[in-house]
Design an enzyme around this catalytic site. Sequence first.
Site, PDB file in Angstrom:
ATOM      1  N   ASP A   6     -16.464  79.207  62.479  1.00 32.64           N
ATOM      2  CA  ASP A   6     -17.793  79.739  62.225  1.00 32.64           C
ATOM      3  C   ASP A   6     -17.845  80.268  60.786  1.00 32.64           C
ATOM      4  OD1 ASP A   6     -20.267  81.079  62.646  1.00 32.64           O
ATOM      5  OD2 ASP A   6     -19.169  82.895  63.220  1.00 32.64           O
ATOM      6  N   ASP A   8     -20.464  82.595  59.150  1.00 30.73           N
ATOM      7  CA  ASP A   8     -20.783  84.017  58.964  1.00 30.73           C
ATOM      8  C   ASP A   8     -19.940  84.852  59.918  1.00 30.73           C
ATOM      9  OD1 ASP A   8     -22.731  83.462  57.061  1.00 30.73           O
ATOM     10  OD2 ASP A   8     -24.245  83.119  58.610  1.00 30.73           O
ATOM     11  N   ASP A 137     -17.088  84.921  65.651  1.00 29.69           N
ATOM     12  CA  ASP A 137     -17.208  86.363  65.927  1.00 29.69           C
ATOM     13  C   ASP A 137     -18.272  86.681  66.974  1.00 29.69           C
ATOM     14  OD1 ASP A 137     -19.175  85.518  64.082  1.00 29.69           O
ATOM     15  OD2 ASP A 137     -19.533  87.582  63.449  1.00 29.69           O
TER      16      ASP A 137
HETATM   17 MG   LIG Z   1     -20.613  84.357  63.105  1.00 30.54          MG
END
Ligand SMILES: [Mg+2]
Length: 179
Positions: A6, A8, A137
């Site tokens: 991922d 960000d 995240d």
């Molecule tokens: Mg993310």
Amino acid sequence: MIILIDQDGPLADFTAGFNSYWAKMFPGRLIISKERRKNFYLEEDYPEDLRPLIEKVFFVEGFYRNLPVVEGAIEAIGEMIRAGFDVRICTSPRTRYENCVLEKYQWVENNFGHEFTKGMIMTRDKTLVKGDYLIDDKPEIIGSASPEWEHLLFDYPYNQDAKNKRRINWKNWKDIIFP
Ligand SMILES: [Mg+2]
């Protein structure tokens, strides 16, 4: 082995980038440090009346392109590539995609080189993408398929409630990827 990462959160430091734009665009307002973040969606950490201003930061030209790189991310990706893994960024653009889509590519080119942009996967449904691991995240990743990959949760203060995943960061990643 295919490792999806991922953008960000694991690679681009969204909170640090937001906080620096926020302080410049709306000086003197409440500002929440990374350590005090509680919710995955940054805007949910702030009172409701600030959310229209927060949106202005998300959509301002240059915001995505100028996000700082998470410490250790460049070295970790370099090591994964040298180990022979197929490493790809797998990222979900905002539904209101101006300037996010273009700037996500520019960010990858600026920080990881043009070659690395060629493997980028942009999708709103990561469950449809094949891979061995997805490093992300976001506490829960849902979509229309049952994913092949194991979700390794990139560790942040705002995702501590998720207890059912292995946690990863750029200090411990080798213990997980090279068992
Ligand atoms: Mg993310």
